[in-house]
Design a protein around this motif. Sequence first.
Motif: not given
Length: 82
Positions: A35-45
Amino acid sequence: MTKSERRFINQWSEQRSGPRRTYYIQFTIAWTVVSFLVIFFLTKLFTNLWETGGKYLIIFLATAGILIGFVATHLNYTICQK
Protein backbone atom coordinates in the motif's frame (compact mmCIF):
# COMPACT_ATOMS: atom_id res chain seq x y z
CA MET A 1 -11.26 -30.39 -6.38
CA THR A 2 -7.96 -29.88 -8.13
CA LYS A 3 -4.58 -30.47 -6.58
CA SER A 4 -3.80 -26.74 -6.38
CA GLU A 5 -7.11 -26.05 -4.62
CA ARG A 6 -6.42 -28.75 -2.03
CA ARG A 7 -2.93 -27.35 -1.50
CA PHE A 8 -4.34 -23.84 -0.97
CA ILE A 9 -6.88 -25.12 1.56
CA ASN A 10 -4.15 -27.01 3.42
CA GLN A 11 -1.90 -23.94 3.52
CA TRP A 12 -4.73 -21.73 4.71
CA SER A 13 -5.70 -24.17 7.46
CA GLU A 14 -2.07 -24.31 8.62
CA GLN A 15 -1.89 -20.51 8.80
CA ARG A 16 -5.26 -20.30 10.53
CA SER A 17 -4.29 -22.92 13.11
CA GLY A 18 -1.17 -20.97 14.06
CA PRO A 19 -1.12 -17.97 16.39
CA ARG A 20 -3.22 -15.09 15.19
CA ARG A 21 -0.57 -12.48 16.01
CA THR A 22 2.04 -14.05 13.74
CA TYR A 23 -0.46 -13.99 10.88
CA TYR A 24 -1.25 -10.35 11.59
CA ILE A 25 2.41 -9.36 11.86
CA GLN A 26 3.45 -11.12 8.68
CA PHE A 27 0.60 -9.92 6.49
CA THR A 28 0.39 -6.42 7.97
CA ILE A 29 4.02 -5.87 7.00
CA ALA A 30 3.38 -7.22 3.51
CA TRP A 31 0.24 -5.13 2.93
CA THR A 32 1.94 -2.06 4.40
CA VAL A 33 4.77 -2.29 1.88
CA VAL A 34 2.35 -2.80 -1.02
CA SER A 35 0.00 0.00 0.00
CA PHE A 36 2.87 2.42 0.71
CA LEU A 37 4.40 1.82 -2.70
CA VAL A 38 1.05 2.25 -4.46
CA ILE A 39 0.26 5.48 -2.61
CA PHE A 40 3.81 6.77 -3.08
CA PHE A 41 3.86 6.28 -6.83
CA LEU A 42 0.32 7.55 -7.34
CA THR A 43 1.06 10.76 -5.45
CA LYS A 44 4.32 11.12 -7.35
CA LEU A 45 2.58 10.69 -10.71
CA PHE A 46 -0.63 12.66 -10.28
CA THR A 47 0.09 15.43 -7.75
CA ASN A 48 2.70 17.98 -6.86
CA LEU A 49 2.43 17.26 -3.13
CA TRP A 50 6.12 16.40 -2.98
CA GLU A 51 7.00 20.02 -3.62
CA THR A 52 4.58 21.38 -1.00
CA GLY A 53 4.34 18.52 1.51
CA GLY A 54 7.97 18.23 2.46
CA LYS A 55 9.15 15.73 5.03
CA TYR A 56 5.72 15.45 6.67
CA LEU A 57 4.26 13.89 3.55
CA ILE A 58 6.45 10.79 3.86
CA ILE A 59 5.39 10.42 7.51
CA PHE A 60 1.75 10.72 6.46
CA LEU A 61 2.20 8.14 3.68
CA ALA A 62 3.95 5.71 6.02
CA THR A 63 1.17 6.06 8.59
CA ALA A 64 -1.49 5.61 5.92
CA GLY A 65 0.36 2.52 4.63
CA ILE A 66 0.43 0.97 8.09
CA LEU A 67 -3.26 1.62 8.67
CA ILE A 68 -4.25 0.28 5.27
CA GLY A 69 -2.01 -2.76 5.80
CA PHE A 70 -3.62 -3.58 9.13
CA VAL A 71 -7.16 -3.08 7.84
CA ALA A 72 -6.47 -5.24 4.77
CA THR A 73 -5.01 -7.98 6.96
CA HIS A 74 -7.93 -7.86 9.37
CA LEU A 75 -10.51 -7.97 6.58
CA ASN A 76 -8.71 -10.81 4.85
CA TYR A 77 -8.47 -12.82 8.07
CA THR A 78 -12.10 -12.35 9.07
CA ILE A 79 -13.55 -12.92 5.60
CA CYS A 80 -11.50 -16.05 4.90
CA GLN A 81 -12.23 -17.54 8.31
CA LYS A 82 -15.93 -17.90 7.58
